[in-house]
Write an enzyme that holds these catalytic residues in place. Sequence first.
Site, PDB file in Angstrom:
ATOM      1  N   HIS A 218       0.800  -1.224   0.000  1.00 15.83           N
ATOM      2  CA  HIS A 218       0.000   0.000   0.000  1.00 15.83           C
ATOM      3  C   HIS A 218       0.835   1.276   0.000  1.00 15.83           C
ATOM      4  O   HIS A 218       0.315   2.365  -0.158  1.00 15.83           O
ATOM      5  CB  HIS A 218      -0.926   0.046   1.219  1.00 15.83           C
ATOM      6  CG  HIS A 218      -0.213   0.402   2.489  1.00 15.83           C
ATOM      7  ND1 HIS A 218       0.546  -0.496   3.189  1.00 15.83           N
ATOM      8  CD2 HIS A 218      -0.109   1.573   3.159  1.00 15.83           C
ATOM      9  CE1 HIS A 218       1.071   0.100   4.235  1.00 15.83           C
ATOM     10  NE2 HIS A 218       0.700   1.359   4.251  1.00 15.83           N
TER      11      HIS A 218
HETATM   12  C1  UD1 Z   1      -2.003   6.038   5.169  1.00  8.04           C
HETATM   13  C2  UD1 Z   1      -0.698   6.633   5.697  1.00  8.04           C
HETATM   14  C3  UD1 Z   1       0.378   5.569   5.699  1.00  8.04           C
HETATM   15  C4  UD1 Z   1      -0.073   4.337   6.448  1.00  8.04           C
HETATM   16  C5  UD1 Z   1      -1.412   3.850   5.908  1.00  8.04           C
HETATM   17  C6  UD1 Z   1      -1.916   2.721   6.754  1.00  8.04           C
HETATM   18  C7  UD1 Z   1      -0.375   9.017   5.205  1.00  8.04           C
HETATM   19  C8  UD1 Z   1       0.329   9.994   4.343  1.00  8.04           C
HETATM   20  N1  UD1 Z   1      -0.251   7.724   4.842  1.00  8.04           N
HETATM   21  O1  UD1 Z   1      -1.770   5.645   3.819  1.00  8.04           O
HETATM   22  O2  UD1 Z   1       1.528   6.082   6.338  1.00  8.04           O
HETATM   23  O3  UD1 Z   1       0.889   3.332   6.285  1.00  8.04           O
HETATM   24  O4  UD1 Z   1      -2.352   4.922   5.961  1.00  8.04           O
HETATM   25  O5  UD1 Z   1      -2.850   1.938   6.088  1.00  8.04           O
HETATM   26  O6  UD1 Z   1      -1.006   9.390   6.153  1.00  8.04           O
HETATM   27  N2  UD1 Z   1      -9.167   4.646   0.951  1.00  8.04           N
HETATM   28  C9  UD1 Z   1     -10.419   4.083   0.927  1.00  8.04           C
HETATM   29  N3  UD1 Z   1     -11.013   3.818   2.128  1.00  8.04           N
HETATM   30  C10 UD1 Z   1     -10.446   4.098   3.332  1.00  8.04           C
HETATM   31  C11 UD1 Z   1      -9.181   4.674   3.328  1.00  8.04           C
HETATM   32  C12 UD1 Z   1      -8.554   4.936   2.138  1.00  8.04           C
HETATM   33  O7  UD1 Z   1     -10.980   3.811  -0.123  1.00  8.04           O
HETATM   34  O8  UD1 Z   1     -11.067   3.820   4.372  1.00  8.04           O
HETATM   35  C13 UD1 Z   1      -8.489   4.873  -0.340  1.00  8.04           C
HETATM   36  C14 UD1 Z   1      -8.797   6.243  -0.948  1.00  8.04           C
HETATM   37  O9  UD1 Z   1      -8.834   6.071  -2.334  1.00  8.04           O
HETATM   38  C15 UD1 Z   1      -7.578   7.068  -0.563  1.00  8.04           C
HETATM   39  C16 UD1 Z   1      -6.476   6.024  -0.584  1.00  8.04           C
HETATM   40  O10 UD1 Z   1      -7.080   4.828  -0.129  1.00  8.04           O
HETATM   41  O11 UD1 Z   1      -7.336   8.124  -1.433  1.00  8.04           O
HETATM   42  C17 UD1 Z   1      -5.288   6.372   0.305  1.00  8.04           C
HETATM   43  O12 UD1 Z   1      -5.709   6.627   1.652  1.00  8.04           O
HETATM   44  P1  UD1 Z   1      -4.824   7.591   2.593  1.00  8.04           P
HETATM   45  O13 UD1 Z   1      -5.363   7.568   3.952  1.00  8.04           O
HETATM   46  O14 UD1 Z   1      -4.637   8.915   1.946  1.00  8.04           O
HETATM   47  O15 UD1 Z   1      -3.402   6.915   2.554  1.00  8.04           O
HETATM   48  P2  UD1 Z   1      -2.988   5.410   2.859  1.00  8.04           P
HETATM   49  O16 UD1 Z   1      -2.410   4.848   1.618  1.00  8.04           O
HETATM   50  O17 UD1 Z   1      -4.100   4.692   3.497  1.00  8.04           O
HETATM   51  N1  UDP Z   2      -3.604  -5.110   9.067  1.00  7.57           N
HETATM   52  C1  UDP Z   2      -4.864  -5.623   9.318  1.00  7.57           C
HETATM   53  N2  UDP Z   2      -5.608  -6.043   8.251  1.00  7.57           N
HETATM   54  C2  UDP Z   2      -5.159  -5.973   6.975  1.00  7.57           C
HETATM   55  C3  UDP Z   2      -3.860  -5.451   6.740  1.00  7.57           C
HETATM   56  C4  UDP Z   2      -3.114  -5.009   7.810  1.00  7.57           C
HETATM   57  O1  UDP Z   2      -5.293  -5.712  10.467  1.00  7.57           O
HETATM   58  O2  UDP Z   2      -5.899  -6.367   6.064  1.00  7.57           O
HETATM   59  C5  UDP Z   2      -2.806  -4.654  10.219  1.00  7.57           C
HETATM   60  C6  UDP Z   2      -1.429  -5.255  10.293  1.00  7.57           C
HETATM   61  O3  UDP Z   2      -1.476  -6.507  10.920  1.00  7.57           O
HETATM   62  C7  UDP Z   2      -0.688  -4.198  11.103  1.00  7.57           C
HETATM   63  C8  UDP Z   2      -1.305  -2.917  10.640  1.00  7.57           C
HETATM   64  O4  UDP Z   2      -2.568  -3.269  10.077  1.00  7.57           O
HETATM   65  O5  UDP Z   2      -0.950  -4.337  12.490  1.00  7.57           O
HETATM   66  C9  UDP Z   2      -0.417  -2.299   9.624  1.00  7.57           C
HETATM   67  O6  UDP Z   2      -1.084  -1.301   8.966  1.00  7.57           O
HETATM   68  P1  UDP Z   2      -0.680  -0.815   7.513  1.00  7.57           P
HETATM   69  O7  UDP Z   2       0.099  -1.843   6.812  1.00  7.57           O
HETATM   70  O8  UDP Z   2      -1.943  -0.333   6.899  1.00  7.57           O
HETATM   71  O9  UDP Z   2       0.197   0.474   7.833  1.00  7.57           O
HETATM   72  P2  UDP Z   2       1.734   0.689   8.219  1.00  7.57           P
HETATM   73  O10 UDP Z   2       2.083  -0.169   9.362  1.00  7.57           O
HETATM   74  O11 UDP Z   2       2.544   0.426   7.000  1.00  7.57           O
HETATM   75  O12 UDP Z   2       1.766   2.145   8.547  1.00  7.57           O
END
Ligand code: UD1
Ligand code: UDP
Length: 371
Positions: A218
Amino acid sequence: MLRIVTVVGARPQFIKAAPISTLLRERHLEILVHTGQHYDHNMSELFFSELGIPLPDYNLGVGSGSHGQQTGRMLERLEEVMIVEKPDAVLVYGDTNSTLAGALAASKLGIPVLHVEAGLRSYNKSMPEEQNRVLTDHLATLLFCPTQTAVENLRREGISEGVWFTGDVMYDAVLRFSGMSQERYGAAGGLDRIMGGVAFQGGKTELSAGQYYLATIHRAENADDPQRLEGIFGAFGMLDKPVVVPMHPRTRRILGEKTASLPQNIVVIEPVGYLLMLYLVANAYMVLTDSGGLQKEAYFLRVPCTTLRNETEWVETLENGWNVLSGVDSDSIVRNAMRPLQCVGCDQRMAFGQGNAAEIIIRRIEERLGR
Ligand code: UD1
Ligand code: UDP
């Protein structure tokens, strides 16, 4: 009694908040603010209900957007909450846009900022997370470091006042929820039953313990580049076992209709709850990921990991070859994913504390903010 505003917004922050919120509320008043950065049921509510996290007092509903837009909206709404709630301190987790917005809103109001997971560095400034964590650390009053490396990183930037090694709250979470995960899913009939309903292009999914890869992708640098993403999934297609992918909505959006024509051994599922995720990690042959949290969970649960990045903040997991950095070159992914697992069973040095980080953090807050 202290009055603490906690700011969360993204999936990993709910997991990090779980061990701290429960303890904090035994002696203090916590006002939980969800920015709304993540909002799908299986990216948000599911974690609150499964992990017994108190419901947010505020949900700011900011949703998705460009970095500036999302962070700006959060900043404006968080400031309003902080002015009304007048907390003694604001607690933020990790390195997301919600973290930075919380830290910035608080410090502009002269409210002490408490940063859990301080001091992490990838030294790759193009990562949004690196920008968020560096800025947050430089605004924070108390900095809680999950590893000694993090303490040292801060020292090199001239930050040593208010810094502590506490261990990692994600280790607390793994210890606290692993039993529950095993009880719920171990007793549910194993992997076949869990995956039974999942559409799999190769036919019926046959997953057995130790015989599948678990993969998550992601990180913006990987997910936002369709060619890179196709290369990664192409490499997964060359592996000799099924690859289970709980797909982040960001990745699904970029892959779009190509999701339906991924190689046959790739099992795409919706994002799962934390308890099922722990079960899937614990039973995997190997984890393939660009997630920060997952690299550590693999390490804690003694499952080998290949990280699809060129650097990691969690350098301790690289010791003993438990975790390996493959980058995203297809050959490198395949070679590392199929490497001989010489290290299984070898001793690990636990650099992430004793699983009591939450307790230590709260004690330090009490000592420093006094009350
Ligand atoms: C964010 C964090 C990242 C973290 C990740 C955990 C920032 C800059 N990034 O990235 O550090 O590792 O969360 O998962 O804060 N979307 C949905 N539904 C949701 C959430 C997101 O559809 O509930 C989609 C949307 O298209 C959105 C995209 O995911 O634009 C990205 O979501 P966003 O929260 O901006 O960044 P993450 O990639 O989730
Ligand atoms: N995780 C989860 N379900 C999923 C994918 C990830 O519960 O389908 C959990 C994972 O086990 C970990 C956390 O989410 O505890 C990590 O989040 P993510 O990878 O979204 O973000 P990051 O750690 O890279 O910021």
